[in-house]
Enzyme design. Structure first.
Site, mmCIF file in Angstrom:
data_model
loop_
_atom_site.group_PDB
_atom_site.id
_atom_site.type_symbol
_atom_site.label_atom_id
_atom_site.label_comp_id
_atom_site.label_asym_id
_atom_site.label_seq_id
_atom_site.Cartn_x
_atom_site.Cartn_y
_atom_site.Cartn_z
ATOM 1 N N SER A 21 0.818 -1.208 0.000
ATOM 2 C CA SER A 21 0.000 0.000 0.000
ATOM 3 C C SER A 21 0.857 1.266 0.000
ATOM 4 O O SER A 21 1.829 1.371 0.740
ATOM 5 C CB SER A 21 -0.890 -0.012 1.238
ATOM 6 N N ASN A 69 9.490 8.096 4.619
ATOM 7 C CA ASN A 69 8.382 8.878 4.091
ATOM 8 C C ASN A 69 7.456 9.292 5.226
ATOM 9 O O ASN A 69 7.261 8.560 6.197
ATOM 10 C CB ASN A 69 7.619 8.095 3.017
ATOM 11 N N ALA A 70 6.933 10.505 5.077
ATOM 12 C CA ALA A 70 5.891 10.983 5.995
ATOM 13 C C ALA A 70 4.828 11.657 5.127
ATOM 14 O O ALA A 70 4.542 12.843 5.260
ATOM 15 C CB ALA A 70 6.461 11.960 7.016
ATOM 16 N N ASN A 99 -6.647 -0.793 0.996
ATOM 17 C CA ASN A 99 -6.059 -0.417 2.280
ATOM 18 C C ASN A 99 -6.905 0.703 2.887
ATOM 19 O O ASN A 99 -7.212 1.698 2.224
ATOM 20 C CB ASN A 99 -4.615 0.046 2.068
ATOM 21 N N CYS A 129 -2.073 4.036 11.896
ATOM 22 C CA CYS A 129 -2.578 5.417 11.981
ATOM 23 C C CYS A 129 -2.662 5.832 13.458
ATOM 24 O O CYS A 129 -3.050 5.042 14.304
ATOM 25 C CB CYS A 129 -3.978 5.526 11.388
ATOM 26 N N GLY A 216 12.296 -0.239 2.650
ATOM 27 C CA GLY A 216 13.353 -0.568 1.711
ATOM 28 C C GLY A 216 14.234 -1.700 2.215
ATOM 29 O O GLY A 216 14.021 -2.233 3.310
ATOM 30 N N THR A 265 8.749 -0.486 -1.624
ATOM 31 C CA THR A 265 9.763 0.497 -2.010
ATOM 32 C C THR A 265 10.473 0.127 -3.307
ATOM 33 O O THR A 265 10.835 1.000 -4.096
ATOM 34 C CB THR A 265 10.776 0.660 -0.854
#
Length: 301
Positions: A21, A69-70, A99, A129, A216, A265
Site C-alpha cells: 500500500s 516517508n511521511a 487499504n 494510523c 526498503g 519500495t
C-alpha cells in the site's frame, strides 16, 4: 509448470505476489511497466472516509538502502476512490485489496461499510494510523486497542480483513495474537519502522514531519524475523513485506511462513519489480523441481 496459486481467507489468488500500500497507487501509474493481470493482487494506497491533504513537504527522503516517508496518507477519499479506482482495477484479472485508514474507529468502519457492496476482494486495515481519541498512539501499538478495532471492523466488513501490523512495538507476537483474538482473517507485516534523518547543511530535519516511516532493503532482516515469529505464534495466514526487492527476498519471507508477499519500495527504483519477482520465484521452483508453492510456505522451522 509449478503451481503458484494460493488461497487467503477463502479468496483465491493466481500467485502470491501483491503490491504494498502507498507504493503503487491503484496501479494506473505502473500500467506501462507491469501487466496487472499477472499479479496475484493489487493493494491500493490507503483510503479514508474523507479526503486527507497529508503532511507538509518535504515528506520523503532517501537513506542508505532505503527511504523515509511521511506522506501522511494523502488520499482523495472513499467517494473518488469508488468512482475512479475500483472501475479501473476491475478491468484486470487480479484480486483487489483496499487499504483502509482512519483517525478513529468510526472512520475505519465508515470506509469498510462503504466498501461492503463494492466489487473488491479483501480489506487491509492500516492500524499504524494515530488514534486521535487515545492521544495519538497508533491503534497497532496497543494490543487492547488492536483487538477492539479488529472486532469492530469485522462487524461491518463483508470482505475478509487483513490487519496490517506495525513493527514499532516490543513484542510483535502479542499484536498478532490480539488481531487473531479480534477475528482478523489475515495478518500483513511489517509496516514501516519509525526513523529520522537530519540535513547537516541546513541543520534541520530532512522531512518536515521530523520522523518518517523507514522502508526498503535495510528493514528486510527485521521484517523476516517478525514474519517468522508471527507465523509460529498464530494460526492466521500472513502476507509478508518489508524490503522485498528480488525473488530471493520474497522466498525468504515465504520460507519464514508468509503465504503471500507484498512489494513496496522496490517499485520506486524498479517499476517492473513485481513482475521480476514473480518470474524469479517461478524460475527458482523450476530449478529446484518444486511443483507447488505450498512446499515452500513455512518450510524453515
Amino acid at each position: 509448470m509449478s503451481k503458484m496459486g494460493i488461497t487467503l481467507a477463502g479468496v483465491e489468488w493466481k500467485n502470491p505476489v501483491t503490491t504494498a500500500s502507498g507504493t503503487f497507487g491503484s496501479g494506473m501509474e505502473y500500467a506501462e511497466f507491469v501487466d496487472l493481470n499477472h499479479l496475484g493482487a493489487v493493494t491500493t494506497k490507503g483510503v479514508a472516509s474523507i479526503p486527507w491533504p497529508g503532511n507538509p513537504t518535504p515528506r520523503i527522503t532517501e537513506t542508505n538502502s532505503g527511504m523515509l516517508n511521511a506522506i501522511g496518507l494523502q488520499n482523495p477519499g472513499i467517494d473518488v476512490f469508488c468512482q475512479r479506482d475500483i472501475p479501473y482495477l476491475k478491468q484486470f484479472d487480479t484480486r483487489i485489496i483496499v487499504n483502509v485508514c482512519g483517525k478513529t474507529t468510526e472512520d475505519y468502519c465508515a470506509v469498510v461499510e462503504r466498501l461492503a457492496n463494492e466489487p473488491v476482494d479483501m480489506l487491509e486495515i492500516n492500524v499504524s494510523c494515530p488514534n486521535v481519541k487515545e492521544g495519538g498512539i497508533a491503534f497497532g501499538q496497543n494490543p487492547d486497542a488492536l483487538e477492539a478495532i479488529t472486532k469492530e471492523v469485522k462487524k461491518h466488513a463483508r470482505q475478509p480483513i487483513i490487519m496490517k501490523l506495525s513493527p514499532n512495538v516490543t513484542d510483535i507476537t502479542e499484536m498478532a495474537k490480539a488481531a487473531e483474538a479480534g477475528g482478523a482473517d489475515v495478518i500483513s507485516l511489517i509496516n514501516t519502522l519509525t526513523g529520522m534523518k537530519i540535513d547537516i547543511n541546513r541543520r534541520t530535519f530532512a522531512i518536515a514531519n521530523k520522523t518518517g516511516g523507514m522502508s526498503g532493503p535495510a528493514v528486510k532482516p527485521v521484517a523476516v524475523r517478525m514474519v517468522y515469529q508471527v507465523a509460529n505464534a498464530v494460526k492466521l495466514p500472513i502476507i509478508g513485506m518489508g524490503g522485498i526487492a528480488t525473488a530471493e527476498d520474497a522466498l525468504e519471507f515465504i520460507m519464514a511462513g508468509a503465504t503471500a508477499v507484498s512489494v513496496g519500495t522496490a517499485n520506486f527504483f524498479n517499476p517492473c519489480a513485481t513482475q521480476d519477482i514473480l518470474d524469479g520465484i517461478e524460475a527458482f521452483m523450476k530449478e529446484k523441481h518444486i511443483e507447488d508453492i505450498h512446499e515452500l510456505i513455512g518450510c524453515v522451522k
